[in-house]
Design a protein around this motif. Structure first.
Motif, PDB file in Angstrom:
ATOM      1  N   VAL A   9       0.853  -1.194   0.000  1.00 18.93           N
ATOM      2  CA  VAL A   9       0.000   0.000   0.000  1.00 18.93           C
ATOM      3  C   VAL A   9       0.886   1.241   0.000  1.00 18.93           C
ATOM      4  O   VAL A   9       1.792   1.381   0.825  1.00 18.93           O
ATOM      5  CB  VAL A   9      -0.933   0.023   1.223  1.00 18.93           C
ATOM      6  CG1 VAL A   9      -1.747   1.322   1.252  1.00 18.93           C
ATOM      7  CG2 VAL A   9      -1.880  -1.179   1.195  1.00 18.93           C
ATOM      8  N   LEU A  10       0.617   2.140  -0.924  1.00 21.89           N
ATOM      9  CA  LEU A  10       1.265   3.453  -0.966  1.00 21.89           C
ATOM     10  C   LEU A  10       0.266   4.484  -0.453  1.00 21.89           C
ATOM     11  O   LEU A  10      -0.916   4.421  -0.775  1.00 21.89           O
ATOM     12  CB  LEU A  10       1.675   3.806  -2.400  1.00 21.89           C
ATOM     13  CG  LEU A  10       2.476   2.754  -3.180  1.00 21.89           C
ATOM     14  CD1 LEU A  10       2.813   3.283  -4.562  1.00 21.89           C
ATOM     15  CD2 LEU A  10       3.732   2.360  -2.430  1.00 21.89           C
ATOM     16  N   GLY A  11       0.749   5.434   0.334  1.00 19.99           N
ATOM     17  CA  GLY A  11      -0.161   6.428   0.892  1.00 19.99           C
ATOM     18  C   GLY A  11      -0.907   5.924   2.102  1.00 19.99           C
ATOM     19  O   GLY A  11      -2.031   6.370   2.386  1.00 19.99           O
ATOM     20  N   ALA A  12      -0.294   5.009   2.851  1.00 18.98           N
ATOM     21  CA  ALA A  12      -0.975   4.370   3.981  1.00 18.98           C
ATOM     22  C   ALA A  12      -1.205   5.302   5.160  1.00 18.98           C
ATOM     23  O   ALA A  12      -1.988   4.990   6.050  1.00 18.98           O
ATOM     24  CB  ALA A  12      -0.185   3.141   4.441  1.00 18.98           C
ATOM     25  N   LEU A  19      -7.515   3.596   6.192  1.00 20.60           N
ATOM     26  CA  LEU A  19      -8.734   2.780   6.179  1.00 20.60           C
ATOM     27  C   LEU A  19      -8.558   1.544   5.301  1.00 20.60           C
ATOM     28  O   LEU A  19      -9.055   0.464   5.626  1.00 20.60           O
ATOM     29  CB  LEU A  19      -9.911   3.617   5.688  1.00 20.60           C
ATOM     30  CG  LEU A  19     -10.272   4.831   6.554  1.00 20.60           C
ATOM     31  CD1 LEU A  19     -11.321   5.685   5.867  1.00 20.60           C
ATOM     32  CD2 LEU A  19     -10.764   4.386   7.923  1.00 20.60           C
ATOM     33  N   LEU A  20      -7.842   1.705   4.193  1.00 15.59           N
ATOM     34  CA  LEU A  20      -7.594   0.558   3.323  1.00 15.59           C
ATOM     35  C   LEU A  20      -6.720  -0.473   4.026  1.00 15.59           C
ATOM     36  O   LEU A  20      -6.979  -1.682   3.942  1.00 15.59           O
ATOM     37  CB  LEU A  20      -6.928   1.006   2.026  1.00 15.59           C
ATOM     38  CG  LEU A  20      -6.486  -0.129   1.086  1.00 15.59           C
ATOM     39  CD1 LEU A  20      -7.674  -0.999   0.682  1.00 15.59           C
ATOM     40  CD2 LEU A  20      -5.773   0.420  -0.130  1.00 15.59           C
ATOM     41  N   ILE A  34       4.756   1.502   2.450  1.00 15.28           N
ATOM     42  CA  ILE A  34       5.892   2.417   2.368  1.00 15.28           C
ATOM     43  C   ILE A  34       5.427   3.766   2.885  1.00 15.28           C
ATOM     44  O   ILE A  34       4.519   4.388   2.309  1.00 15.28           O
ATOM     45  CB  ILE A  34       6.397   2.536   0.920  1.00 15.28           C
ATOM     46  CG1 ILE A  34       6.854   1.161   0.397  1.00 15.28           C
ATOM     47  CG2 ILE A  34       7.544   3.539   0.838  1.00 15.28           C
ATOM     48  CD1 ILE A  34       7.267   1.165  -1.060  1.00 15.28           C
ATOM     49  N   VAL A  35       6.008   4.205   4.007  1.00 16.22           N
ATOM     50  CA  VAL A  35       5.567   5.444   4.652  1.00 16.22           C
ATOM     51  C   VAL A  35       6.773   6.288   5.052  1.00 16.22           C
ATOM     52  O   VAL A  35       7.798   5.766   5.469  1.00 16.22           O
ATOM     53  CB  VAL A  35       4.704   5.148   5.893  1.00 16.22           C
ATOM     54  CG1 VAL A  35       3.399   4.441   5.500  1.00 16.22           C
ATOM     55  CG2 VAL A  35       5.459   4.289   6.897  1.00 16.22           C
ATOM     56  N   ALA A  77      -1.694  -1.166  -4.088  1.00 13.32           N
ATOM     57  CA  ALA A  77      -2.761  -0.167  -4.070  1.00 13.32           C
ATOM     58  C   ALA A  77      -2.157   1.187  -3.753  1.00 13.32           C
ATOM     59  O   ALA A  77      -1.421   1.328  -2.767  1.00 13.32           O
ATOM     60  CB  ALA A  77      -3.822  -0.519  -3.035  1.00 13.32           C
ATOM     61  N   SER A  78      -2.453   2.177  -4.576  1.00 11.68           N
ATOM     62  CA  SER A  78      -1.934   3.527  -4.360  1.00 11.68           C
ATOM     63  C   SER A  78      -3.059   4.456  -3.929  1.00 11.68           C
ATOM     64  O   SER A  78      -4.004   4.704  -4.682  1.00 11.68           O
ATOM     65  CB  SER A  78      -1.280   4.077  -5.628  1.00 11.68           C
ATOM     66  OG  SER A  78      -0.903   5.429  -5.429  1.00 11.68           O
ATOM     67  N   CYS A  79      -2.945   4.950  -2.693  1.00 10.26           N
ATOM     68  CA  CYS A  79      -3.859   5.974  -2.182  1.00 10.26           C
ATOM     69  C   CYS A  79      -3.128   7.297  -2.040  1.00 10.26           C
ATOM     70  O   CYS A  79      -3.532   8.161  -1.253  1.00 10.26           O
ATOM     71  CB  CYS A  79      -4.425   5.545  -0.829  1.00 10.26           C
ATOM     72  SG  CYS A  79      -5.456   4.069  -0.885  1.00 10.26           S
TER      73      CYS A  79
END
Length: 245
Positions: A9-12, A19-20, A34-35, A77-79
């Motif tokens: 997940v990107l943008g976690a 939420l994702l 990745i944060v 998944a990119s958020c």
């Protein structure tokens, strides 16, 4: 569903990304995120045994490092999005969403796979799917044109989706994708009824719909875990609205 599936997940740390992550963990998946600032992840998530945090900026990783982080992940998944501040809107990196999508897809290709991996992009209902005939009014077209040239995040969202449509395409043997288009995001405590459409049914500028962030997270998790949902929406840019009462 394979409970051992790992998702990157990107943008976690964002409002929807958090939420994702929760949605995916609750469905029994392993999550890598990745944060830049792990402390922005709530304690209840940070301590989860199935969550691995990678402290880094996506665009600062080398190609080798990116490939290592993507390795073993069946979906990304990119958020990612731009902060709604002057610096976030007009500062660098102006192609955050696009460059991150390109780098992840290139990393997937570098690793190779026996069947296509999934890439899910959070996008916006204000961006048209140019694979379809999505007519918009002259007034909306003028406003979108101004946004495209004056507001870098809008152009970034367009370019990211265009990369998936034109560079990856619908017949790639290594990557399959979907771009989720919410409208007028807002916070809601729990998942509620929502509608999915191939194209916008409302004017995103003059008569926008509303979409709760938790519903975006729920649908994105469905795309990753539900075979039927993925088969229906892969290679498309579904628009999601909260169902009106």
């Amino acid at each position: 569903m394979n409970v051992t599936m790992t998702v990157l997940v990107l943008g976690a740390t964002g409002a929807t990304g958090r939420l994702l992550v929760r949605q995916l963990l609750d469905r029994g998946l392993k999550v890598k995120a990745i944060v830049r600032s792990p402390d922005r992840i709530p304690d209840s998530l940070r301590q989860h045994e199935s969550l691995s945090l990678i402290r880094a900026s996506v665009l600062d990783l080398s190609d080798t490092e990116m490939a290592e982080h993507v390795a073993g992940c069946k979906a990304v998944a990119s958020c990612l999005g731009h902060n709604l501040t002057f610096k976030g809107i007009f500062g660098q990196p102006r192609r955050l969403v696009t460059d991150a999508a390109e780098r992840c897809c290139q990393a997937m290709r570098a690793n190779g796979t026996d069947k296509p991996n999934k890439f899910v992009l959070m996008n916006t209902a204000g961006n048209s799917n140019r694979d379809l005939n999505e007519p918009i009014s002259l007034a909306q077209s003028c406003v979108i044109g101004l946004l495209r040239w004056l507001v870098p995040p809008h152009r970034d969202n367009e370019k990211a989706a265009d990369y998936l449509r034109t560079e990856v395409g619908k017949n790639d043997t290594e990557i399959q994708w979907a771009a989720v288009r919410p409208d007028s995001l807002f916070d809601e405590d729990s998942v509620s009824a929502y509608e999915l459409h191939p194209s916008p049914t409302r004017n995103a500028i003059f008569n926008p719909g509303r979409t709760s962030r938790i519903n975006v997270a729920h649908f994105t998790a469905d795309l990753i875990t539900n075979h039927d949902a993925w088969e229906k929406w892969k290679g498309q840019m579904p628009v999601i609205y909260n169902q009106e009462s």
